[in-house]
Design an enzyme around this catalytic site. Structure first.
Site, PDB file in Angstrom:
ATOM      1  N   THR A  55       0.823  -1.215   0.000  1.00 50.94           N
ATOM      2  CA  THR A  55       0.000   0.000   0.000  1.00 50.94           C
ATOM      3  C   THR A  55       0.853   1.259   0.000  1.00 50.94           C
ATOM      4  O   THR A  55       0.433   2.295  -0.508  1.00 50.94           O
ATOM      5  CB  THR A  55      -0.932  -0.021   1.234  1.00 50.94           C
ATOM      6  N   THR A  57       1.865  -4.289   4.380  1.00 49.22           N
ATOM      7  CA  THR A  57       1.779  -4.591   5.810  1.00 49.22           C
ATOM      8  C   THR A  57       1.168  -5.963   6.092  1.00 49.22           C
ATOM      9  O   THR A  57       1.337  -6.491   7.190  1.00 49.22           O
ATOM     10  CB  THR A  57       0.943  -3.521   6.536  1.00 49.22           C
ATOM     11  N   LYS A  81       0.621  -7.541  12.792  1.00 47.81           N
ATOM     12  CA  LYS A  81      -0.423  -6.621  12.327  1.00 47.81           C
ATOM     13  C   LYS A  81      -1.695  -6.899  13.115  1.00 47.81           C
ATOM     14  O   LYS A  81      -2.135  -8.046  13.194  1.00 47.81           O
ATOM     15  CB  LYS A  81      -0.649  -6.807  10.824  1.00 47.81           C
TER      16      LYS A  81
HETATM   17  C1  SIN Z   1      -0.231  -5.289   1.249  1.00 46.97           C
HETATM   18  O1  SIN Z   1       0.119  -5.918   2.241  1.00 46.97           O
HETATM   19  O2  SIN Z   1       0.429  -5.293   0.209  1.00 46.97           O
HETATM   20  C2  SIN Z   1      -1.510  -4.524   1.244  1.00 46.97           C
HETATM   21  C3  SIN Z   1      -1.802  -3.906   2.556  1.00 46.97           C
HETATM   22  C4  SIN Z   1      -0.799  -2.909   3.016  1.00 46.97           C
HETATM   23  O3  SIN Z   1       0.271  -2.716   2.496  1.00 46.97           O
HETATM   24  O4  SIN Z   1      -1.141  -2.240   4.021  1.00 46.97           O
END
Ligand code: SIN
Length: 372
Positions: free
Chosen positions: A55, A134, A207
């Site tokens: 993200t 994340t 997370k």
């Molecule tokens: C991901 O993990 O690529 C999507 C979610 C994020 O980065 O927060």
């Protein structure tokens, strides 16, 4: 007319003063050039920013919309978005992948491990920052924590809001991560995660929220430190083994990791997911058990049978915090199981994958769960 004595005394001074003047001039020019490009003379050499997607590199068609696509922006645009980075270090970028981290897998981990190792081996690179989604950041951080062989700082960073969102959190997270990577105190602490003004150890972080920027937490031992607009401090060091103290290393010949499945505990748990994992060739099974790593009697029996055939069974918990110890409600000694201790299921899976490259002896693997 100077006396010969005076002349003799002046000669060496002139000989010394010319090179000194040249050095002084060079230093002055360097300072002017450095200040013109916004860098400091005492800043570290290169901080390499490796981008994998996520993200932090995500874009949405219009700010304020809920939807977006992860991993669209390049590493160059991540760096361009934070011109303040060059006041901290000379930053360079390298794109390793451009995925949403739900698609992170062993193949990309191995590529990332090799790319990170390559950069850390460069004498002019002092630290590596890895931009990552994340969703699986904690897993990549832990995998690198166990397999990298360097004391140089390695910091994972991400964002919960896309790069062009209202109040995007990526730029400040990247800024703080680069500050942490440049700190002398960050050396020798293993892989770190920096998000939302907090520093976390790879062996701890997880997370905890689907969408909130305050998502990364270290539920058992607490965060490693904090940041406030680039003023970052560490609290206590980690006691877990990592990087240069880790017994795990991945040679060039390694192209995949042993298959380890996670099965999820719940009321009414059957043996079906265990059978499925075994049919798929799992060499190890991690149970995200209920409570203190518990599961139904049918699941226990199926796993006990699996353990007798050499499949390594690790009991972890779906609870989110706490320690799963041996022989509390489940007789691990009799059944030949391993207790995950502080590792959540996703981290237990990684340690078991690496352990299985060495042994499938549950006693030896239990020792590894004590120290990593
Ligand atoms: C991901 O993990 O690529 C999507 C979610 C994020 O980065 O927060």
């Amino acid at each position: 007319m100077p006396s010969p004595q005076c002349h003799a005394a002046d000669a060496p001074r002139r000989l010394v003063s010319k090179p000194l003047a040249a050095i002084a001039l060079l230093l002055a020019i360097t300072m002017v050039v450095l200040s013109a490009i916004g860098a400091r003379a005492d800043q570290p050499n290169i901080t390499m920013i490796l981008a994998t997607g996520g993200t932090i590199a995500g874009t949405q068609t219009a700010a304020g919309e809920p939807g977006y696509v992860a991993g669209k922006d390049s590493v160059a645009s991540l760096i361009e978005a934070v011109p303040e980075l060059k006041k901290i270090a000379d930053v360079e970028g390298r794109q390793v992948s451009d995925i949403g981290s739900q698609n992170m897998d062993a193949k990309i981990w191995l590529e990332l491990l090799r790319a990170t190792s390559e950069e850390l081996a460069r004498p002019d690179v002092d630290a590596v920052v890895i931009a990552h989604g994340t969703d699986t950041m904690e897993e990549t951080a832990y995998f690198l924590n166990l397999t990298l062989k360097s004391d140089k700082p390695v910091v994972l960073v991400g964002a919960m809001r896309p790069a062009n969102a209202l109040s995007a959190d990526g730029p400040m997270n990247l800024y703080n991560a680069t500050v942490v990577a440049a700190l002398a105190e960050a050396r020798g602490r293993g892989v770190l995660v920096v998000m939302n003004d907090e520093i976390h150890y790879a062996a701890e972080v997880t997370k905890t929220n689907t969408t909130n920027p305050d998502t990364m937490k270290s539920p058992n031992r607490g965060r490693a430190g904090v940041c406030d607009i680039g003023a970052c401090v560490f609290f206590s060091p980690t006691t877990k083994r990592h990087t240069t103290n880790s017994a795990f290393s991945i040679g060039d010949e390694v192209s995949t990791l042993p298959y380890v499945a996670i099965v999820y505990g719940h009321a009414g748990m059957t043996a079906a997911p265990i059978k499925g994992a075994l049919d798929d060739g799992a060499k190890g099974i991690v149970v995200a058990g209920v409570g203190d790593g518990n599961m139904s009697d049918v699941a226990l029996d199926a796993l006990t049978t699996a353990a007798k055939t050499g499949v390594v069974v690790v009991r972890s918990t779906r609870v989110g915090s706490g320690v799963v110890r041996r022989d509390i409600e489940v007789d691990d000694d009799t059944r030949g199981f391993v207790a995950a201790e502080e590792l959540n299921p996703q981290r237990a899976r990684i340690l078991l994958q690496l352990a299985l490259m060495k042994t499938n002896d549950p006693k030896t693997i239990q020792e590894m769960f004590h120290v990593y």
